[in-house]
Write an enzyme that holds these catalytic residues in place. Structure first.
Site, short mmCIF file in Angstrom:
data_model
loop_
_atom_site.label_atom_id
_atom_site.label_comp_id
_atom_site.label_asym_id
_atom_site.label_seq_id
_atom_site.Cartn_x
_atom_site.Cartn_y
_atom_site.Cartn_z
N LEU A 1 -25.69 4.07 -1.31
CA LEU A 1 -26.09 3.78 -2.70
C LEU A 1 -25.15 4.50 -3.65
O LEU A 1 -25.58 5.16 -4.59
CB LEU A 1 -27.54 4.23 -2.92
CG LEU A 1 -28.54 3.49 -2.03
CD1 LEU A 1 -29.82 4.29 -1.88
CD2 LEU A 1 -28.84 2.11 -2.60
N SER B 1 -13.85 0.10 -11.27
CA SER B 1 -13.78 -1.20 -10.59
C SER B 1 -15.05 -1.53 -9.81
O SER B 1 -15.21 -2.64 -9.30
CB SER B 1 -12.59 -1.23 -9.64
OG SER B 1 -12.80 -0.31 -8.61
N ASP C 1 -29.14 6.56 2.51
CA ASP C 1 -27.95 7.24 2.02
C ASP C 1 -28.06 8.69 2.45
O ASP C 1 -29.17 9.24 2.51
CB ASP C 1 -27.84 7.15 0.49
CG ASP C 1 -26.43 7.49 0.01
OD1 ASP C 1 -26.00 8.64 0.21
OD2 ASP C 1 -25.76 6.61 -0.54
N LYS D 1 0.87 -1.19 0.00
CA LYS D 1 0.00 0.00 0.00
C LYS D 1 0.90 1.22 0.00
O LYS D 1 2.04 1.17 0.49
CB LYS D 1 -0.86 0.00 1.27
CG LYS D 1 -2.10 0.81 1.17
CD LYS D 1 -3.25 0.02 0.57
CE LYS D 1 -4.48 0.88 0.41
NZ LYS D 1 -5.61 0.12 -0.17
P1 NAD Z 1 -19.04 5.72 -2.97
O1 NAD Z 1 -18.32 6.85 -2.33
O2 NAD Z 1 -19.35 5.79 -4.43
O3 NAD Z 1 -20.44 5.43 -2.22
C1 NAD Z 1 -20.60 5.51 -0.82
C2 NAD Z 1 -22.04 5.94 -0.58
O4 NAD Z 1 -22.28 5.88 0.82
C3 NAD Z 1 -22.33 7.37 -1.03
O5 NAD Z 1 -23.50 7.42 -1.82
C4 NAD Z 1 -22.49 8.13 0.29
O6 NAD Z 1 -23.39 9.22 0.19
C5 NAD Z 1 -23.01 7.02 1.20
N1 NAD Z 1 -22.81 7.28 2.63
C6 NAD Z 1 -21.78 7.87 3.24
N2 NAD Z 1 -21.99 7.94 4.57
C7 NAD Z 1 -23.21 7.38 4.79
C8 NAD Z 1 -23.99 7.15 5.94
N3 NAD Z 1 -23.59 7.54 7.16
N4 NAD Z 1 -25.18 6.53 5.81
C9 NAD Z 1 -25.62 6.15 4.59
N5 NAD Z 1 -24.92 6.34 3.45
C10 NAD Z 1 -23.73 6.96 3.56
O7 NAD Z 1 -18.18 4.42 -2.63
P2 NAD Z 1 -18.23 3.00 -3.36
O8 NAD Z 1 -17.17 2.95 -4.39
O9 NAD Z 1 -19.63 2.67 -3.69
O10 NAD Z 1 -17.74 2.06 -2.18
C11 NAD Z 1 -18.58 1.71 -1.11
C12 NAD Z 1 -17.78 0.93 -0.08
O11 NAD Z 1 -17.21 -0.23 -0.69
C13 NAD Z 1 -16.60 1.70 0.52
O12 NAD Z 1 -16.40 1.27 1.85
C14 NAD Z 1 -15.41 1.23 -0.32
O13 NAD Z 1 -14.19 1.33 0.38
C15 NAD Z 1 -15.79 -0.22 -0.54
N6 NAD Z 1 -15.16 -0.80 -1.73
C16 NAD Z 1 -15.39 -0.26 -2.96
C17 NAD Z 1 -14.78 -0.82 -4.09
C18 NAD Z 1 -15.00 -0.27 -5.47
O14 NAD Z 1 -14.61 -0.92 -6.44
N7 NAD Z 1 -15.63 0.90 -5.62
C19 NAD Z 1 -13.95 -1.95 -3.95
C20 NAD Z 1 -13.76 -2.51 -2.67
C21 NAD Z 1 -14.38 -1.91 -1.58
#
Ligand code: NAD
Length: 382
Positions: free
Chosen positions: A191, A156, A213, A90
């Site tokens: 979402l 991704s 959300d 990392k």
């Molecule tokens: P994102 O930022 O696109 O979506 C996160 C969503 O959560 C947003 O819509 C935000 O408004 C909402 N949110 C934030 N705080 C909140 C709360 N207190 N209550 C309700 N909703 C809330 O992120 P993402 O890419 O969709 O990723 C979501 C999770 O999955 C993260 O923890 C990320 O680390 C993990 N993750 C994502 C990927 C990827 O490929 N995008 C891969 C592995 C892990």
């Protein structure tokens, strides 16, 4: 002078103690661009280290070092669980992503990555974007997760969401003897890129959703999907998501949400979501186990994105990535069965599986792993 020497050797001992579980830690300093970064390579038993680079205004160097050591160790497990031939690494860049980013800074970072000559592959994480790594990629080949136009795999969240769907199917198979997802109720927290895609597919299958959300646009987007599919969407306030009556809870927002306070409220049969580090501590895996709630370890459920970045070495191919993501189904199912057989938590079962893979491979590979070119992979796979 003597005192100074003693102090410095104590400090050296502290650093070595701190990084004792890691192979290599690199401090990157480039005054001309203001770059201050740390790259941690935890373990290359399975292959060169792979892990994103985070940019964050850390309050101290200790905070940055602690974060990079913890995150790189997590990557060793993630890679082992996803059965990909990479190790754990990392990077962290110390700075505010809103004010301190320049293309020169990311090019300088790319040069440091290049100097590791393939021991470490990196891409986006919190605070960094694909555009930042398009800059870094001008200096090194050891970058992944860049846009399709630049030879990368692109967004991704598509395979990540697909992995969550596979996790949900294996959970349904294990709990109900049938992997069908329709007709059940799912509580989704968040979402965004992943949560929306999962929700959309569940609605298409005729499932019911209870969602939350903090972003109103995200809620509106999933409600629009409910209008064109058979499933229903009910919206609840942030904190109410923990006590809704649903079959499965799908956390897709922040970490640490499975804790003393929330576990007490949960009424679901299982938890299968993409959010990283859902459990506040390992003890919370025990609490869920005791409460009879099936927990699909997050680092396996959300490994679709990792599978995609690792796959980029073969040349980006979305269909192949989605095919490889299917392995999440079997992996989760095996973990559930092992946890039941050995009367251990699903987290322990997952960690054991990873340790076993590392043990099997140790000794077969050189400790000091170097660049893995696609040619190398093909040569060794045939
Ligand atoms: P994102 O930022 O696109 O979506 C996160 C969503 O959560 C947003 O819509 C935000 O408004 C909402 N949110 C934030 N705080 C909140 C709360 N207190 N209550 C309700 N909703 C809330 O992120 P993402 O890419 O969709 O990723 C979501 C999770 O999955 C993260 O923890 C990320 O680390 C993990 N993750 C994502 C990927 C990827 O490929 N995008 C891969 C592995 C892990």
């Amino acid at each position: 002078m003597k005192q100074q020497l003693d102090q410095s050797s104590e400090m050296t001992m502290d650093i070595f103690e701190k990084i004792s579980g890691h192979e290599q830690v690199v401090f990157c300093n480039d005054p001309s661009t203001g770059l201050q970064a740390i790259i941690a390579i935890h373990n290359t038993t399975l292959g060169p280290a792979l892990g994103g680079t985070r940019m964050y205004p850390y309050a101290s160097l200790d905070d940055a070092l602690d974060d990079v050591l913890r995150l790189s160790e997590g990557m060793t497990y993630k890679c082992a669980a996803a059965d990909i031939d990479f190790g754990g690494g990392k990077g962290v860049i110390i700075g505010d992503p809103k004010t301190d980013k320049t293309s020169a800074l990311f090019r300088a970072y790319g040069q440091f990555v290049d100097s590791l000559n393939g021991r470490f592959y990196t891409g986006t994480d919190m605070g960094t974007t694909m555009d930042d790594f398009v800059q870094a990629a001008k200096e090194t080949h050891f970058i992944n997760g860049i846009p399709v136009e630049f030879g990368g795999g692109g967004d991704s969240s598509v395979p990540t969401a697909q992995g969550v769907i596979y996790g949900l199917k294996s959970t349904a198979q294990y709990l109900f003897g049938d992997e069908t997802l329709s007709g059940k109720t799912y509580a989704i927290q968040g979402l965004g890129k992943v949560g929306y895609k999962v929700g959309q597919q569940l609605l298409e299958m005729g499932a019911n959703l209870v969602v939350t959300d903090i972003n109103k646009d995200a809620i509106a987007a999933i409600q629009a999907q409910a209008e064109v599919h058979t499933g229903n969407v009910t919206v609840v306030e942030s904190d109410d998501i923990y006590h809704v009556d649903a079959d499965v809870f799908i956390p897709c927002a922040m970490g640490g949400i499975l804790n003393d306070e929330t576990i007490d409220q949960l009424k679901v049969r299982a938890i299968v979501g993409s959010a990283n580090n859902q459990l506040k501590t390992e003890h919370h895996a025990k609490l869920l186990h005791e409460k009879g709630i099936l927990y699909a370890p997050d680092y396996i459920v959300n490994s679709g994105g990792l599978i995609q970045v690792a796959d980029e070495l073969y040349g980006a191919n979305k269909a192949r990535v989605l095919m490889k993501t299917k392995a999440i189904y079997q992996s989760i199912l095996e973990i559930y069965k092992q946890s039941e057989l050995d009367a251990i938590t699903t987290l322990e079962a997952a960690n054991r599986k990873c340790q076993q893979r590392l043990e099997e491979q140790r000794g077969r590979n050189n400790f000091y792993r170097r660049q893995r070119s696609p040619k190398w992979i093909f040569k060794n796979e045939v």
